[in-house]
Design an enzyme around this catalytic site. Structure first.
Site, PDB file in Angstrom:
ATOM      1  N   LEU A 247       0.913  -1.262  -0.003  1.00 45.32           N
ATOM      2  CA  LEU A 247       0.061   0.104  -0.056  1.00 45.32           C
ATOM      3  C   LEU A 247       0.801   1.190  -0.122  1.00 45.32           C
ATOM      4  O   LEU A 247       1.721   1.382   0.835  1.00 45.32           O
ATOM      5  CB  LEU A 247      -0.916   0.107   1.199  1.00 45.32           C
ATOM      6  CG  LEU A 247      -1.978   1.195   1.314  1.00 45.32           C
ATOM      7  CD1 LEU A 247      -2.828   1.242   0.034  1.00 45.32           C
ATOM      8  CD2 LEU A 247      -2.628   1.050   2.459  1.00 45.32           C
ATOM      9  N   GLU A 250      -3.348   6.776   0.620  1.00 46.62           N
ATOM     10  CA  GLU A 250      -4.101   7.729   0.053  1.00 46.62           C
ATOM     11  C   GLU A 250      -3.680   9.061   0.753  1.00 46.62           C
ATOM     12  O   GLU A 250      -3.867  10.071   0.200  1.00 46.62           O
ATOM     13  CB  GLU A 250      -5.798   7.446   0.253  1.00 46.62           C
ATOM     14  CG  GLU A 250      -6.430   8.552  -0.380  1.00 46.62           C
ATOM     15  CD  GLU A 250      -7.950   8.287  -0.562  1.00 46.62           C
ATOM     16  OE1 GLU A 250      -8.619   9.077  -0.727  1.00 46.62           O
ATOM     17  OE2 GLU A 250      -8.391   7.002  -0.635  1.00 46.62           O
ATOM     18  N   ARG A 281     -11.890   6.113  -4.997  1.00 46.93           N
ATOM     19  CA  ARG A 281     -10.924   5.073  -5.197  1.00 46.93           C
ATOM     20  C   ARG A 281     -11.351   4.344  -6.630  1.00 46.93           C
ATOM     21  O   ARG A 281     -10.308   3.940  -7.403  1.00 46.93           O
ATOM     22  CB  ARG A 281     -10.604   4.272  -4.267  1.00 46.93           C
ATOM     23  CG  ARG A 281      -9.863   4.770  -3.066  1.00 46.93           C
ATOM     24  CD  ARG A 281      -9.582   3.858  -1.823  1.00 46.93           C
ATOM     25  NE  ARG A 281      -9.043   4.781  -0.619  1.00 46.93           N
ATOM     26  CZ  ARG A 281      -8.726   4.021   0.377  1.00 46.93           C
ATOM     27  NH1 ARG A 281      -9.234   2.939   0.594  1.00 46.93           N
ATOM     28  NH2 ARG A 281      -7.997   4.559   1.416  1.00 46.93           N
ATOM     29  N   HIS A 345      -7.458  -4.738  -2.554  1.00 42.64           N
ATOM     30  CA  HIS A 345      -7.480  -3.977  -1.193  1.00 42.64           C
ATOM     31  C   HIS A 345      -8.301  -4.192  -0.359  1.00 42.64           C
ATOM     32  O   HIS A 345      -8.045  -4.482   0.887  1.00 42.64           O
ATOM     33  CB  HIS A 345      -7.377  -2.191  -1.483  1.00 42.64           C
ATOM     34  CG  HIS A 345      -6.974  -1.481  -0.248  1.00 42.64           C
ATOM     35  ND1 HIS A 345      -6.211  -1.653   0.728  1.00 42.64           N
ATOM     36  CD2 HIS A 345      -7.845  -0.470   0.317  1.00 42.64           C
ATOM     37  CE1 HIS A 345      -5.952  -0.962   1.589  1.00 42.64           C
ATOM     38  NE2 HIS A 345      -7.140  -0.260   1.372  1.00 42.64           N
ATOM     39  N   ARG A 379     -15.764   1.971  -1.165  1.00 48.58           N
ATOM     40  CA  ARG A 379     -15.458   2.603   0.256  1.00 48.58           C
ATOM     41  C   ARG A 379     -14.620   3.811  -0.020  1.00 48.58           C
ATOM     42  O   ARG A 379     -13.570   4.166  -0.594  1.00 48.58           O
ATOM     43  CB  ARG A 379     -14.745   1.544   1.041  1.00 48.58           C
ATOM     44  CG  ARG A 379     -14.437   1.916   2.450  1.00 48.58           C
ATOM     45  CD  ARG A 379     -13.693   1.019   3.281  1.00 48.58           C
ATOM     46  NE  ARG A 379     -12.504   0.517   2.622  1.00 48.58           N
ATOM     47  CZ  ARG A 379     -11.344   1.337   2.966  1.00 48.58           C
ATOM     48  NH1 ARG A 379     -11.268   2.227   3.612  1.00 48.58           N
ATOM     49  NH2 ARG A 379     -10.049   0.708   2.453  1.00 48.58           N
TER      50      ARG A 379
END
Length: 543
Positions: A247, A250, A281, A345, A379
């Site tokens: 990751l 963000e 996203r 993710h 999400r």
């Protein structure tokens, strides 16, 4: 029914991430609690890896209503509105719990919890602790858990849910790290096993994110919804090879990072000129994938994420994990851009729950990523950590209030699990081989862009892999066989639901879709799947 150990509790919590630990803390107010963790508590799962932050309305310029609207819009209106109401209303209270219990978040000059902007939100409402937010939260929760009488079983893998003769969940059957079976009996069971994007070849999830809870809930007869809704985070590391998918939070874009293709064009202008890098996203992930597919990506199949225009001090204080991570790869993000690409993710679908976290089976509650309905078709970043605390607390409370039962367990179900374990000694296929083939199938045929032929082929491949006779030569291999079994089940649920939904919506993109309605006016509601039935709900849309 022969097991080495029987453990009784009022509430059994399965999973030691943010949702599970918060559930155990709350349930401990009502009676004896047992928390079972597949890993060392605090070392596995996604909460401790979460970097970005926790969404909560804390300032007058923001509002609960706006947070609600942002969440529904970001989720393409597939969210359960009652669950969203609980999330946005109670997130500030759960943030206050963490602060009161000693969590240290970044603060402003006037000593308020600092908040940064995240994608799809009209106000900065993401509370953070640098880019180590999840680690700060889980450490705080574990300290709080230590103050309760919760019994903690670590490195114990739950294999299946136990049920009584009436069909209610009454505990679980598990294996310890030496391969010894344990039966946990409980008045109420909370499933908080986290996500499952390890079924994909490139994933941000820890090794424990293998979809165990989805598979166990399905086998127990629970209804699951929207399992096709897989969030591909836009920015995962591209290299080195063994770090693919790791990751890139963000928060990098929240702090001002910009996306550039190989031509050094700021390409988000083509896809969402109003929100740019802080679009939702699903939009950013598809934009990056499109740039790469159309030949504007880097030679490694990614794009650039650039923060070199930011002050070095800001990068060092706001993004220390990212700086350290890329320095390990030989990239100083203060002076050169990162190379990123989408990575599997988060699963937005999961067990269907009520606002009290009750599933469709008596005795079983669910919270965190294993539960569906909160996030809809996509999400928002920052809503997952809030989800763990809001619904972890709710699951623990309502499970704790469950009435005492007789502790009966249907021995036939336990015997079936034990026979399955014995059968692995007679297999001829390595679970590692099945895992590898499954992950590649899901990545190549059920990824960001989908179509019916690829999905049908994937389903055929998954069924063939699931039918292979797995071989266990040791206690470790025994657990690997059980894990791969769960991965095949979870992958099948994802693909079957993807075939059910004929529209493009949020994270689900069917290039052969025949329906092009806007999400707010789509006649289609949740996909649903259980042992008994599968389908898609039809929604009535006002003219």
């Amino acid at each position: 029914m022969l097991v080495d150990e029987i453990v009784d509790a009022h509430v059994l919590v399965i999973g030691s991430g943010g949702a599970g630990v918060r559930a155990a803390i709350e349930a401990s107010r009502y009676g004896g609690v047992v928390l079972v963790s597949k890993t060392i508590a605090g070392k596995g799962g996604c909460t401790t890896m979460a970097e970005g932050g926790f969404n909560a309305v804390l300032r007058d310029e923001d509002s609960i209503q706006v947070h609600r609207e942002d969440t529904l819009s970001g989720g393409a209106y597939l969210n359960d509105p009652a669950l969203v109401d609980a999330l946005v209303r109670e997130a500030p209270e759960r943030m206050a719990d963490l602060v009161r219990w000693g969590a240290v978040f970044d603060v402003t000059d006037d000593r308020m919890v600092a908040q940064r902007p995240f994608g799809g939100q009209r106000f900065p409402r993401t509370c953070y602790a640098g880019d180590r937010t999840g680690h700060e939260i889980i450490m705080t929760l574990l300290d709080r858990l230590d103050a309760t009488d919760t019994q903690l079983y670590q490195e114990v893998s739950v294999l299946d849910l136990a049920k009584d003769e009436d069909g209610a969940v009454s505990g679980a059957i598990a294996l310890d790290r030496d391969g010894n079976p344990i039966l946990f009996r409980a008045d109420a069971t909370v499933l908080a096993t986290g996500g499952g994007t390890q079924v994909y070849d490139i994933s941000t999830n820890s090794a424990a994110g293998t979809g165990d809870g989805f598979a166990m809930g399905y086998r127990a007869g629970a209804e699951l919804i929207d399992m096709e809704m897989i969030q591909f985070h836009p920015t995962g590391a591209v290299y080195p090879y063994d770090a693919r998918g790791r990751l890139v939070t963000e928060a990098v874009r929240g702090e001002g990072g910009i996306l550039l293709n190989a031509r050094r064009e700021r390409f988000m202008e083509r896809y969402d000129p109003a929100r740019m890098e802080l679009s939702t996203r699903d939009v950013v992930a598809r934009a990056i994938a499109t740039e790469v597919l159309e030949g504007r990506g880097t030679s490694r199949g990614g794009v650039y994420l650039d923060v070199t225009h930011l002050p070095a001090e800001k990068i060092e204080t706001r993004l220390p994990v990212m700086l350290e991570q890329f320095l390990t790869y030989g990239v100083d993000i203060r002076r050169e851009p990162m190379e990123v690409a989408p990575t599997a993710h988060h699963i937005m679908g999961g067990l269907r729950i009520t606002p009290e976290c009750r599933t469709t089976i008596p005795g079983l509650f669910a919270c965190g990523e294993v539960a569906g309905g909160v996030h809809g078709a996509n999400r928002l970043g920052g809503n997952a950590l809030a989800d763990t605390q809001v619904f972890g607390k709710r699951a623990g409370e309502f499970a704790g209030k469950a009435p005492a039962r007789s502790g009966r367990v249907d021995p036939a179900r336990i015997d079936g699990v034990l026979r399955m374990l014995d059968g692995f000694s007679e297999g001829d296929t390595s679970p590692a081989d099945v895992r590898r083939d499954l992950k590649l199938t899901m990545w190549n045929r059920a990824g960001i862009f989908r179509n019916a032929p690829d999905l049908s082929a994937a389903l055929g491949d998954i069924r063939e892999l699931a039918d292979r006779r797995l071989c266990a030569a040791s206690a470790t291999n025994l657990l690997d066989c059980c894990t791969v079994r769960n991965m095949c089940t979870t992958a099948s649920l994802i693909v079957r639901c993807a075939l059910l939904r004929p529209e493009n919506r949020g994270a689900h993109v069917r290039r052969d879709a025949s329906v092009t309605t806007e999400p707010a006016t789509s006649p289609f509601g949740h996909t649903y799947i259980s042992l008994a039935h599968a389908g898609i709900e039809q929604r009535e849309v006002a003219a």
